[in-house]
Enzyme design. Structure first.
Site, short mmCIF file in Angstrom:
data_model
loop_
_atom_site.label_atom_id
_atom_site.label_comp_id
_atom_site.label_asym_id
_atom_site.label_seq_id
_atom_site.Cartn_x
_atom_site.Cartn_y
_atom_site.Cartn_z
N GLY A 43 0.81 -1.21 0.00
CA GLY A 43 0.00 0.00 0.00
C GLY A 43 0.84 1.26 0.00
O GLY A 43 2.03 1.24 0.34
N ARG A 72 -4.66 -2.35 10.82
CA ARG A 72 -5.12 -3.73 10.74
C ARG A 72 -4.96 -4.46 12.08
O ARG A 72 -5.89 -5.09 12.56
CB ARG A 72 -4.32 -4.49 9.67
CG ARG A 72 -4.52 -4.01 8.26
CD ARG A 72 -3.72 -4.86 7.29
NE ARG A 72 -4.07 -6.26 7.42
CZ ARG A 72 -5.10 -6.83 6.79
NH1 ARG A 72 -5.85 -6.13 5.99
NH2 ARG A 72 -5.35 -8.11 6.97
N ASP A 129 0.70 2.19 9.47
CA ASP A 129 0.17 1.57 10.69
C ASP A 129 1.18 1.59 11.83
O ASP A 129 0.80 1.39 12.99
CB ASP A 129 -0.24 0.12 10.42
CG ASP A 129 -1.48 0.03 9.55
OD1 ASP A 129 -2.04 1.08 9.20
OD2 ASP A 129 -1.88 -1.10 9.20
N GLY A 135 4.81 -7.68 4.90
CA GLY A 135 4.67 -8.63 3.80
C GLY A 135 5.74 -8.45 2.75
O GLY A 135 6.30 -9.43 2.24
#
Length: 420
Positions: A68, A235, A190, A161
């Protein structure tokens, strides 16, 4: 922690100051009386080394941005290039386009040869001019492509990731006995990457989110029994929601993944919201995207292309439940539901994040030129460190509910510590 090196560093560095490989930074600087210091992880300090593994005159480097968007991606690309080009004299730096797909010649576009002119003003724009994508790449194909293009260094800019993918590329290059330095620059608004006290883009995200909260507060106050519900990214951790709440100082309720909650019952969230509406006539509610997932049905645990579990939409769910609750209570309310997430992450970095991007990038270059590989650049106790990529899988970074940030949130909102 021992960092992998590609071999003996023989080339003298053109820089004027250096950091020794022997210097370490302990993960914990505060020790409990019963704690053994042998249990404390010590990380290698980042910074320029006196001897280099790569000869700058013949070195080719690549940069890839994945996952992202985050404020500061273009800043990182620019600083990586400028450090390689001006400080070390590396003449060939390539930008792989479209994320990891760009490492596969059958899926992506040809990489861009970066120049001072090309990166001149990219830091003034949001997003990444190299493009991005989610999803894995065939590591054997990707490494063979890097070998064919004679890429010696690959900078991987992305979240957990992406860094897992970088670790797989490092292992594949090692399997093929190809001396490839894979160095990660951690990215996520985040702020939930372990061993990184602050990721780039986080402070910009807080600043932009606080603006959205201030406007949502106006929407709620200007109508009778107004409720503004704002969903923010997060998340697994509520750092953005908590930081924006403190920056705004207008939030009345905040729901985050670290603190489970109930909707129903005398101590549930809906009862607290009802009391607020009856007492004050308006309310501003913030929910992190990963909060309350246990409340939603049909959670299939499907994953996206990056390997992240697909979340159910807690914002839409709460919006519906709040409307139904107040209808049943025969209390008219005006509910506004807002999700500014993509607007927040696509802006350019603010000044503080731009400085952070620059320091992450330059330390990544120092590590790569010294032949270090299979690592990301971390930040602890205001120092930059080398974190072996494999260590990321062993930890999850979440907000401490007994820490100062969350306690400040509780004091600011006045909400109870638990909706149970």
């Amino acid at each position: 922690m021992q960092v992998t090196t590609l071999g003996e560093a023989l080339y003298p560095s053109p820089l004027r100051y250096f950091v020794s490989d022997s210097l370490r930074l302990a993960e914990r600087i505060i020790q409990r009386p019963d704690e053994k210091m042998t249990d404390n992880i010590a990380f290698e300090l980042a910074g320029p080394r006196e001897k280099l593994f790569f000869d700058a005159k013949t070195t080719r480097a690549g940069i890839v941005t994945c996952g992202g968007l985050s404020p500061g991606l273009n800043d990182v690309i620019r600083s990586l290039f400028l450090e390689l080009h001006h400080a070390y004299g590396v003449s060939q730096v390539y930008g792989f386009q479209g994320g990891y797909r760009g490492l596969d010649p059958h899926l992506g576009k040809e990489p861009l040869l970066l120049t001072p002119e090309l990166v001149d003003d990219v830091h003034k724009k949001g997003g990444t001019f190299l493009g991005t994508s989610r999803g894995p790449v065939d590591t054997a194909v990707a490494v063979q492509n890097l070998i064919d293009k004679q890429i010696n260094i690959l900078f991987v800019v992305g979240g957990d990731g992406t860094q897992r993918g970088g670790y797989e590329l490092y292992k594949e290059a090692k399997r093929q006995n190809y001396p490839l330095a894979v160095v990660g620059v951690p990215k996520t608004i985040d702020n939930d990457i372990p061993f990184v006290s602050q990721t780039f883009g986080y402070l910009t995200a807080i600043e932009e989110a606080a603006k959205a909260l201030d406007r949502a507060h106006v929407e709620a106050r200007c109508v009778n029994n107004g409720i503004s519900l704002v969903k923010l990214m997060g998340r697994n951790a509520g750092f953005i929601a908590a930081g924006a709440t403190l920056a705004s100082q207008e939030v009345n309720f905040i729901l985050v993944p670290e603190v489970p909650f109930k909707l129903e019952g005398p101590n549930g969230f809906l009862a607290a919201l009802k009391k607020r509406i009856l007492d004050r006539g308006h309310a501003l509610v913030v929910v992190a995207e990963g909060a309350g997932q246990e409340l939603l049905q049909n959670n299939t645990q499907l994953k996206d292309a990056s390997g992240n579990i697909l979340l159910n939409d807690i914002g839409q769910y709460l919006s519906t439940r709040i409307k139904t609750f107040f209808e049943d209570e025969d209390i008219p309310v005006h509910l506004r539901y807002m999700d500014p997430s993509y607007l927040i992450r696509s802006t350019r970095a603010n000044a503080v994040d731009s400085v952070l991007c620059d320091l992450f990038a330059r330390n990544a270059v120092h590590a790569a030129m010294a032949g270090k590989t299979g690592l990301i650049i971390g930040k602890l106790h205001d120092k930059y460190i080398h974190v072996p990529s494999e260590l990321l899988a062993s930890r999850k970074r979440v907000m401490e509910t007994d820490g100062m940030l969350w306690q400040g949130v509780l004091a600011s909102t006045g909400q109870p510590a638990s909706f149970y």
